[in-house]
Design a protein around this motif. Structure first.
Motif, PDB file in Angstrom:
ATOM      1  N   PHE A 209      48.093 -23.835   8.548  1.00 12.29           N
ATOM      2  CA  PHE A 209      47.453 -23.966   7.178  1.00 12.29           C
ATOM      3  C   PHE A 209      46.279 -24.788   6.983  1.00 12.29           C
ATOM      4  O   PHE A 209      46.308 -26.028   6.935  1.00 12.29           O
ATOM      5  N   VAL A 210      45.306 -24.194   7.343  1.00 17.18           N
ATOM      6  CA  VAL A 210      43.923 -25.041   7.602  1.00 17.18           C
ATOM      7  C   VAL A 210      43.536 -25.719   6.401  1.00 17.18           C
ATOM      8  O   VAL A 210      43.227 -26.828   6.531  1.00 17.18           O
ATOM      9  N   ASP A 211      43.598 -25.267   5.108  1.00 17.83           N
ATOM     10  CA  ASP A 211      43.160 -25.496   4.058  1.00 17.83           C
ATOM     11  C   ASP A 211      44.437 -25.911   3.182  1.00 17.83           C
ATOM     12  O   ASP A 211      44.165 -25.839   1.808  1.00 17.83           O
ATOM     13  N   LYS A 212      45.221 -26.612   3.712  1.00 16.49           N
ATOM     14  CA  LYS A 212      46.429 -26.942   2.910  1.00 16.49           C
ATOM     15  C   LYS A 212      46.192 -28.112   1.950  1.00 16.49           C
ATOM     16  O   LYS A 212      47.070 -28.371   1.051  1.00 16.49           O
ATOM     17  N   GLU A 219      53.244 -28.779  -0.971  1.00 11.47           N
ATOM     18  CA  GLU A 219      53.401 -28.716   0.469  1.00 11.47           C
ATOM     19  C   GLU A 219      53.861 -27.346   0.807  1.00 11.47           C
ATOM     20  O   GLU A 219      55.262 -27.108   1.051  1.00 11.47           O
ATOM     21  N   PRO A 220      53.166 -26.307   0.979  1.00  6.36           N
ATOM     22  CA  PRO A 220      53.510 -24.956   1.157  1.00  6.36           C
ATOM     23  C   PRO A 220      54.395 -25.050   2.812  1.00  6.36           C
ATOM     24  O   PRO A 220      53.997 -25.388   3.713  1.00  6.36           O
ATOM     25  N   LYS A 221      55.149 -24.341   2.701  1.00  2.33           N
ATOM     26  CA  LYS A 221      56.105 -23.929   3.796  1.00  2.33           C
ATOM     27  C   LYS A 221      55.935 -22.768   4.561  1.00  2.33           C
ATOM     28  O   LYS A 221      56.547 -22.474   5.551  1.00  2.33           O
ATOM     29  N   THR A 222      55.972 -21.616   3.614  1.00  3.03           N
ATOM     30  CA  THR A 222      55.752 -20.309   3.937  1.00  3.03           C
ATOM     31  C   THR A 222      54.027 -19.765   3.774  1.00  3.03           C
ATOM     32  O   THR A 222      53.320 -20.537   3.121  1.00  3.03           O
ATOM     33  N   ILE A 223      53.880 -18.819   4.310  1.00  5.68           N
ATOM     34  CA  ILE A 223      52.534 -18.042   3.969  1.00  5.68           C
ATOM     35  C   ILE A 223      52.364 -17.489   2.514  1.00  5.68           C
ATOM     36  O   ILE A 223      51.258 -17.644   2.003  1.00  5.68           O
ATOM     37  N   GLU A 227      49.537 -18.885   0.122  1.00 10.46           N
ATOM     38  CA  GLU A 227      48.571 -17.932  -0.721  1.00 10.46           C
ATOM     39  C   GLU A 227      48.637 -18.232  -2.062  1.00 10.46           C
ATOM     40  O   GLU A 227      47.474 -18.283  -2.592  1.00 10.46           O
ATOM     41  N   LEU A 228      49.724 -18.510  -2.605  1.00  8.80           N
ATOM     42  CA  LEU A 228      49.938 -18.707  -4.012  1.00  8.80           C
ATOM     43  C   LEU A 228      49.292 -20.284  -4.455  1.00  8.80           C
ATOM     44  O   LEU A 228      48.559 -20.322  -5.333  1.00  8.80           O
ATOM     45  N   CYS A 229      49.473 -21.014  -3.598  1.00 10.01           N
ATOM     46  CA  CYS A 229      48.948 -22.538  -3.764  1.00 10.01           C
ATOM     47  C   CYS A 229      47.403 -22.520  -3.941  1.00 10.01           C
ATOM     48  O   CYS A 229      46.678 -23.331  -4.317  1.00 10.01           O
ATOM     49  N   SER A 230      46.873 -21.647  -2.715  1.00 12.89           N
ATOM     50  CA  SER A 230      45.389 -21.685  -2.725  1.00 12.89           C
ATOM     51  C   SER A 230      44.905 -20.473  -3.293  1.00 12.89           C
ATOM     52  O   SER A 230      43.556 -20.212  -3.014  1.00 12.89           O
ATOM     53  N   ASN A 231      45.337 -19.933  -4.017  1.00 11.83           N
ATOM     54  CA  ASN A 231      44.786 -18.691  -4.778  1.00 11.83           C
ATOM     55  C   ASN A 231      44.410 -17.390  -3.840  1.00 11.83           C
ATOM     56  O   ASN A 231      43.397 -16.818  -4.104  1.00 11.83           O
ATOM     57  N   GLY A 232      45.098 -17.453  -2.843  1.00 13.67           N
ATOM     58  CA  GLY A 232      44.498 -16.546  -1.780  1.00 13.67           C
ATOM     59  C   GLY A 232      43.440 -16.661  -1.028  1.00 13.67           C
ATOM     60  O   GLY A 232      42.740 -15.843  -0.235  1.00 13.67           O
ATOM     61  N   LYS A 233      43.037 -18.005  -1.313  1.00  2.66           N
ATOM     62  CA  LYS A 233      41.772 -18.467  -0.335  1.00  2.66           C
ATOM     63  C   LYS A 233      41.805 -19.354   0.681  1.00  2.66           C
ATOM     64  O   LYS A 233      40.724 -19.499   1.446  1.00  2.66           O
ATOM     65  N   GLY A 234      43.107 -19.657   0.815  1.00  2.36           N
ATOM     66  CA  GLY A 234      43.319 -20.523   2.120  1.00  2.36           C
ATOM     67  C   GLY A 234      43.486 -19.902   3.541  1.00  2.36           C
ATOM     68  O   GLY A 234      43.915 -18.561   3.653  1.00  2.36           O
ATOM     69  N   ARG A 235      42.610 -20.660   4.290  1.00  2.00           N
ATOM     70  CA  ARG A 235      42.471 -19.881   5.524  1.00  2.00           C
ATOM     71  C   ARG A 235      43.838 -20.132   6.470  1.00  2.00           C
ATOM     72  O   ARG A 235      44.282 -21.519   6.425  1.00  2.00           O
ATOM     73  N   ILE A 236      44.105 -19.172   7.425  1.00  2.00           N
ATOM     74  CA  ILE A 236      45.525 -19.595   8.128  1.00  2.00           C
ATOM     75  C   ILE A 236      44.902 -19.501   9.662  1.00  2.00           C
ATOM     76  O   ILE A 236      44.285 -18.419  10.147  1.00  2.00           O
ATOM     77  N   GLY A 237      45.239 -20.474  10.465  1.00  2.00           N
ATOM     78  CA  GLY A 237      44.665 -20.528  11.798  1.00  2.00           C
ATOM     79  C   GLY A 237      45.895 -20.654  12.718  1.00  2.00           C
ATOM     80  O   GLY A 237      47.074 -19.853  12.189  1.00  2.00           O
ATOM     81  N   SER A 238      45.743 -20.840  13.866  1.00  2.00           N
ATOM     82  CA  SER A 238      46.748 -20.697  14.859  1.00  2.00           C
ATOM     83  C   SER A 238      46.871 -21.967  15.573  1.00  2.00           C
ATOM     84  O   SER A 238      45.883 -22.521  15.921  1.00  2.00           O
ATOM     85  N   VAL A 239      48.355 -22.413  16.040  1.00  2.00           N
ATOM     86  CA  VAL A 239      48.272 -23.520  17.031  1.00  2.00           C
ATOM     87  C   VAL A 239      49.182 -22.449  18.158  1.00  2.00           C
ATOM     88  O   VAL A 239      50.371 -22.049  17.993  1.00  2.00           O
ATOM     89  N   VAL A 240      48.561 -22.565  19.533  1.00  2.00           N
ATOM     90  CA  VAL A 240      48.862 -21.801  20.538  1.00  2.00           C
ATOM     91  C   VAL A 240      49.723 -22.791  21.646  1.00  2.00           C
ATOM     92  O   VAL A 240      48.920 -23.777  21.880  1.00  2.00           O
ATOM     93  N   HIS A 241      50.754 -22.453  22.089  1.00  2.00           N
ATOM     94  CA  HIS A 241      51.529 -23.302  23.085  1.00  2.00           C
ATOM     95  C   HIS A 241      51.429 -22.134  24.338  1.00  2.00           C
ATOM     96  O   HIS A 241      51.963 -21.194  24.296  1.00  2.00           O
ATOM     97  N   LEU A 242      51.157 -22.676  25.500  1.00  2.00           N
ATOM     98  CA  LEU A 242      51.207 -21.947  26.655  1.00  2.00           C
ATOM     99  C   LEU A 242      52.049 -22.826  27.898  1.00  2.00           C
ATOM    100  O   LEU A 242      51.448 -23.834  27.907  1.00  2.00           O
TER     101      LEU A 242
END
Length: 334
Positions: A209-212, A219-223, A227-242
């Motif tokens: 949650f980039v814009d949390k 403290e949002p726990k789910t997508i 989205e509700l806390c950020s009025n649908g404007k919050g960006r969602i990024g990724s943490v990648v494990h390889l």
């Protein structure tokens, strides 16, 4: 006879009196069950009608906008948030290298990508991802063995490019890939044995949650909450494990094993660079020389062995060749 009639009259009077008494709470609850059941059925019917209307409206929206599923529409909404605000800084990945007994190396990598997990998953599992990853020369064959909707098991054979000192070539890699969109995991394991005895690992993509900070103090726990806390404007990024384990059929001795370990690490580094470059293209960012920036950055690389850097080893071999040539020139003629 009169005595029996009197007793019966008393009993009947008591029965009528009991029937006229107001029921106690437990009996009252039992009497209300049919009414509550009817109300519950009415509520379910109304909810079903409302859900059918929403499904119909959603289907019409997807059809009008060319989406195949709700997931595609959700991903497009998340990507739109990135296009409106493409600002993102790629931090150096964390790379930990260990050497289990009998193997060349075991890599554990963690890095962030400025795209939603579904978008990153699409890049990794794309049958034509050789367009993104430069070390893939050609996909020779690809066969879907199991198809369960969000989960697939795919048999893939591809030609990968390799380079060792002054030599380079193509290596055939045959793997079985178990990819699951539900938890954004991609597990791969070698099929046919060849140059590699063991080649296996896994991708795991988590939401970031980039814009949390904009949703503070929540403290949002789910997508959905995010989205509700950020009025649908919050960006969602990724943490990648390889995680990747490499064990060649014939383990070379040092210093060649050190150099091969360095090649494997740099191959993963370039894979990350290619993935981030594609993410920037999707976000709509102008062309950036990610390769140049990547080499300028310092990787957080922890090696459990005293490995010798590949570049220094290459320079050392060059110096030895020069010394041999110099000695040959200085030999007196026979």
């Amino acid at each position: 006879m009169d005595d029996i009639r009197k007793r019966f009259s008393k009993f009947w009077g008591k029965t009528n009196t009991l029937m006229m008494v107001k029921p106690t709470p437990p009996f009252d609850f039992l009497m209300q069950i049919p009414e509550k059941f009817q109300n519950c059925l009415k509520h379910l019917e109304q909810s079903q009608k409302h859900q059918n209307i929403q499904d119909s409206e959603t289907s019409m929206f997807l059809k009008n906008h060319g989406f195949d599923s709700v997931m595609d529409a959700s991903l497009e909404k998340q990507l739109q948030a990135w296009k409106e605000n493409p600002t993102w800084v790629d931090h150096p990945p964390e790379i930990k290298v260990s050497v289990p007994k009998g193997s060349l190396c075991n890599l554990n990598v963690k890095f962030e990508v400025g795209l939603p997990p579904d978008a990153v998953y699409n890049i990794v599992t794309d049958p034509e991802n050789k367009r993104v990853f430069k070390n893939i020369k050609e996909v020779i064959s690809r066969r879907v063995m199991v198809n369960e909707g969000q989960r697939q098991v795919v048999e893939v054979e591809q030609a990968a490019l390799w380079r060792f000192l002054w030599w380079s070539g193509v290596m055939l890699v045959h793997v079985f890939v178990d990819q699951n969109r539900k938890d954004h995991t991609v597990k791969f394991k070698q099929g046919k044995a060849g140059f590699m005895k063991r080649f296996e690992g896994a991708w795991k993509i988590d939401s970031n949650f980039v814009d949390k900070d904009h949703s503070f103090p929540f403290e949002p726990k789910t997508i959905t909450d995010y989205e509700l806390c950020s009025n649908g404007k919050g960006r969602i990024g990724s943490v990648v494990h390889l995680q990747q384990l490499v064990e060649p059929a014939l383990l070379p001795p040092p210093p060649i094993s050190w150099y091969l370990r360095g090649i494997t690490t740099r191959t993963v580094e370039m894979l990350i660079t290619d993935l981030r470059s594609e993410a920037a293209r999707i976000r709509g960012v102008e062309h950036v020389d990610f390769v140049a920036e990547f080499h300028k950055s310092h990787l957080d690389c922890v090696d459990s062995t005293k490995s010798y850097p590949g570049e220094k080893l290459k320079e050392r071999w060059h110096e030895r060749r020069k010394m041999r040539r110099h000695k040959r020139k200085r030999l007196p003629p026979l």
